[in-house]
Write a protein that holds these residues in place. Structure first.
Motif, short mmCIF file in Angstrom:
data_model
loop_
_atom_site.label_atom_id
_atom_site.label_comp_id
_atom_site.label_asym_id
_atom_site.label_seq_id
_atom_site.Cartn_x
_atom_site.Cartn_y
_atom_site.Cartn_z
N THR A 1 39.88 37.99 44.80
CA THR A 1 40.05 37.69 43.37
C THR A 1 40.92 38.76 42.77
OG1 THR A 1 37.80 36.75 43.32
CG2 THR A 1 38.85 37.28 41.20
N HIS A 2 42.13 38.34 42.40
CA HIS A 2 43.07 39.28 41.80
C HIS A 2 42.80 39.38 40.30
CE1 HIS A 2 45.50 39.69 45.42
NE2 HIS A 2 45.39 38.38 45.59
N PRO A 3 43.04 40.52 39.68
CA PRO A 3 42.81 40.66 38.24
C PRO A 3 43.79 39.80 37.45
CG PRO A 3 43.98 42.57 39.09
CD PRO A 3 43.58 41.75 40.30
N ASP A 4 43.32 39.29 36.32
CA ASP A 4 44.19 38.53 35.44
C ASP A 4 43.87 38.91 34.00
OD1 ASP A 4 41.90 37.02 34.63
OD2 ASP A 4 42.17 35.73 36.38
N GLY A 5 44.59 38.35 33.10
CA GLY A 5 44.42 38.70 31.70
C GLY A 5 43.13 38.21 31.09
N ASP A 6 42.45 37.23 31.72
CA ASP A 6 41.24 36.66 31.11
C ASP A 6 40.00 37.51 31.40
OD1 ASP A 6 42.78 34.59 30.19
OD2 ASP A 6 42.40 33.35 31.97
N THR A 7 40.01 38.24 32.53
CA THR A 7 38.79 38.98 32.90
C THR A 7 39.09 40.46 33.18
OG1 THR A 7 39.12 38.38 35.22
CG2 THR A 7 37.71 36.94 33.88
N PRO A 8 39.81 41.14 32.30
CA PRO A 8 40.12 42.55 32.58
C PRO A 8 38.89 43.42 32.57
CG PRO A 8 40.71 42.00 30.32
CD PRO A 8 40.30 40.71 30.98
N ALA A 9 37.89 43.09 31.75
CA ALA A 9 36.69 43.93 31.68
C ALA A 9 35.85 43.81 32.94
CB ALA A 9 35.87 43.53 30.45
N GLU A 10 35.77 42.59 33.52
CA GLU A 10 34.93 42.39 34.70
C GLU A 10 35.52 43.08 35.93
OE1 GLU A 10 34.09 38.34 35.37
OE2 GLU A 10 33.54 37.90 33.30
N THR A 11 36.81 42.99 36.11
CA THR A 11 37.45 43.56 37.29
C THR A 11 37.99 44.96 37.07
OG1 THR A 11 39.61 42.64 36.70
CG2 THR A 11 38.14 41.25 38.00
N ASN A 12 38.08 45.38 35.79
CA ASN A 12 38.61 46.71 35.47
C ASN A 12 40.01 46.90 36.04
OD1 ASN A 12 38.42 49.21 34.23
ND2 ASN A 12 37.59 50.20 36.07
N GLY A 13 40.77 45.80 36.08
CA GLY A 13 42.13 45.86 36.60
C GLY A 13 42.22 45.97 38.10
N GLU A 14 41.11 45.80 38.82
CA GLU A 14 41.11 45.94 40.27
C GLU A 14 40.94 44.57 40.94
OE1 GLU A 14 39.23 50.28 41.20
OE2 GLU A 14 37.82 48.75 40.55
N THR A 15 41.32 44.51 42.19
CA THR A 15 41.15 43.31 42.99
C THR A 15 39.77 43.33 43.65
OG1 THR A 15 43.52 43.20 43.46
CG2 THR A 15 42.06 41.98 44.92
N LEU A 16 39.08 42.19 43.58
CA LEU A 16 37.77 42.07 44.22
C LEU A 16 37.91 41.33 45.55
CD1 LEU A 16 35.44 41.14 41.21
CD2 LEU A 16 35.75 43.37 42.31
N VAL A 17 37.38 41.92 46.60
CA VAL A 17 37.45 41.34 47.93
C VAL A 17 36.03 41.14 48.45
CG1 VAL A 17 38.34 41.57 50.28
CG2 VAL A 17 39.63 42.54 48.36
#
Length: 432
Positions: free
Chosen positions: A346-362
């Motif tokens: 899951t790559h970061p996108d503009g809709d969920t910056p708070a959830e991913t903190n700008g990082e990629t989730l693997v």
């Protein structure tokens, strides 16, 4: 000279055969003996390996003349030089014949070009300059001074050859009796003095490398080295025919398969052993580092037979660029025996910056090394917040089966075209 060299090298190799150990039978191999040691020869640079390879190819095919002293030992020297150089060429990580510049280059980086790093004198000056030197660059420049520089390898200095060697050669050709003996002694003194700096550089390099910590996988590779040496000695004792000048097709295919397997395995072991190798792989997208955010330790799957399979999963957040695809097999240096598989990215996108903190989730699933549902190995489960580095896992390798000579077309080294097997194979090769 060749006879003296053969006596020295073969005597050293024979000392590696003094002790052996008994290995128990396994599912794939019967019980056997293996030497507890193996030869290890150090040379200055890759050019020396090429020179020894050419020399070995010439010597191993020479005729053995019982009336000529040393001819049998010279041919045996050619056999061992071929064995050593083949391992240096074909088996990454082999310790049988080591060019020191390449070995040093695995652990130190200079400001020189790769071609310049093949010069042992300047390479050592860069990585371990004398105390009085201002920098490695200045030390390397001084080491490359034509007035004092000694080529550490088969390439020689033309000025030395023309001004000092050639006159002695010509004088020897004109001399007779005691004069020839005197000139040979003078030649030996000249060459000894000329090559001593390289000899001292080799010990300097050896001392630097001995100070490094031993990698975890060194023991496994040394076991393979001893196995290969034992098998080569057994072949010499039972058969001893020299390797042919040209390989047949099946032998070449088998050698290429071994080279591919050795390269993949060595790359994976280096990534597991060396944090700097892992850091380099992260820059190319062949590895990524992240911290564990979530963990599903009880996750199971239903196997083909309906039996439950324990497949723990966890997620990592990483700021590294992840260019790998889901389904890719991974390895982790903290648990070399385990295997992992990418489930989702899951790559970061503009809709969920708070959830991913700008990082990629693997999301990663453990597929091997974690035991079973009834006998789990919880040691492979990471702690939340733990930082892990994942590299590409070597693909499961199985040596392919190659045809026997009778089943190989005559065009690839099999029986002649008129041979019954040759005709059968030719017809079978014509089938779609």
């Amino acid at each position: 000279m060749l006879a003296a060299l053969a006596d020295t090298v073969i005597a050293y190799i024979d000392t590696r055969r003094q002790r052996s150990e008994n290995l128990p039978a396994t599912s794939g191999r019967p019980a056997r003996k293996r030497y507890t040691d193996a030869p290890q020869i150090l040379v200055p640079n890759p050019q020396t390996v090429e020179h020894l390879k050419t020399l070995g190819a010439d010597l191993r095919l020479r005729r053995v003349d019982d009336e000529t002293p040393g001819s049998r030992s010279v041919q045996r020297l050619g056999h061992w030089l071929t064995y050593l150089t083949d391992r240096a060429h074909d088996i990454p990580g082999s310790a049988a014949l080591i060019p020191m510049t390449g070995f040093l280059g695995m652990h130190w980086i200079t400001g020189q070009s790769p071609l310049e790093d093949n010069d042992l004198a300047t390479l050592l000056a860069w990585i371990d300059p004398p105390r009085h030197a201002d920098s490695g660059r200045d030390a390397a420049d001084k080491a490359a001074d034509p007035a004092t520089h000694r080529p550490a390898g088969p390439a020689t200095d033309a000025a030395f050859d023309n001004d000092q060697l050639a006159p002695l050669f010509h004088a020897y050709a004109r001399a007779r009796g005691q004069d020839q003996t005197r000139i040979m002694e003078e030649l030996n003194r000249l060459l000894t003095a000329y090559m001593r700096p390289t000899w001292e550089l080799m010990w300097h390099a050896y001392t630097l490398l001995q100070a490094l910590p031993e990698a975890k996988n060194t023991t496994r590779r040394w076991d393979l080295e001893r196995t290969a040496f034992t098998e080569e000695c057994t072949y010499l004792d039972q058969d001893g025919r020299p390797q042919p000048a040209r390989e047949q097709a099946a032998a070449t295919a088998a050698r290429l398969a071994r080279m591919e397997h050795a390269a993949i395995t060595f790359a994976a072991e280096r990534a597991a052993d060396d944090p700097f190798v892992r850091a380099e792989l992260r820059t190319t997208g062949e590895a990524f580092a992240g911290h564990v955010t979530t963990l599903e330790p009880e996750h199971t799957l239903r196997g083909p037979t309906g039996r439950g399979l324990w497949r723990p999963r966890f997620s990592l957040a990483t700021s590294d660029p992840v260019v790998l695809d889901p389904g890719r097999a991974l390895a982790c240096h903290t648990h070399p025996g385990a295997r992992y598989k990418i489930r989702t990215i899951t790559h970061p996108d503009g809709d969920t910056p708070a959830e991913t903190n700008g990082e990629t989730l693997v999301e990663v699933e453990i597929t091997a090394g974690m035991g079973t549902v009834t006998r789990p190995n919880h040691a492979v489960l990471p702690e939340p917040g733990a930082v892990l580095v994942f590299t590409l896992a070597p693909d499961h390798y199985r040596m392919p089966e190659f045809p026997t000579r009778d089943q190989t077309p005559w065009t690839h080294g099999g029986p002649p075209a008129g041979h019954p097997h040759g005709r059968d194979v030719e017809r079978s090769e014509d089938k779609p």
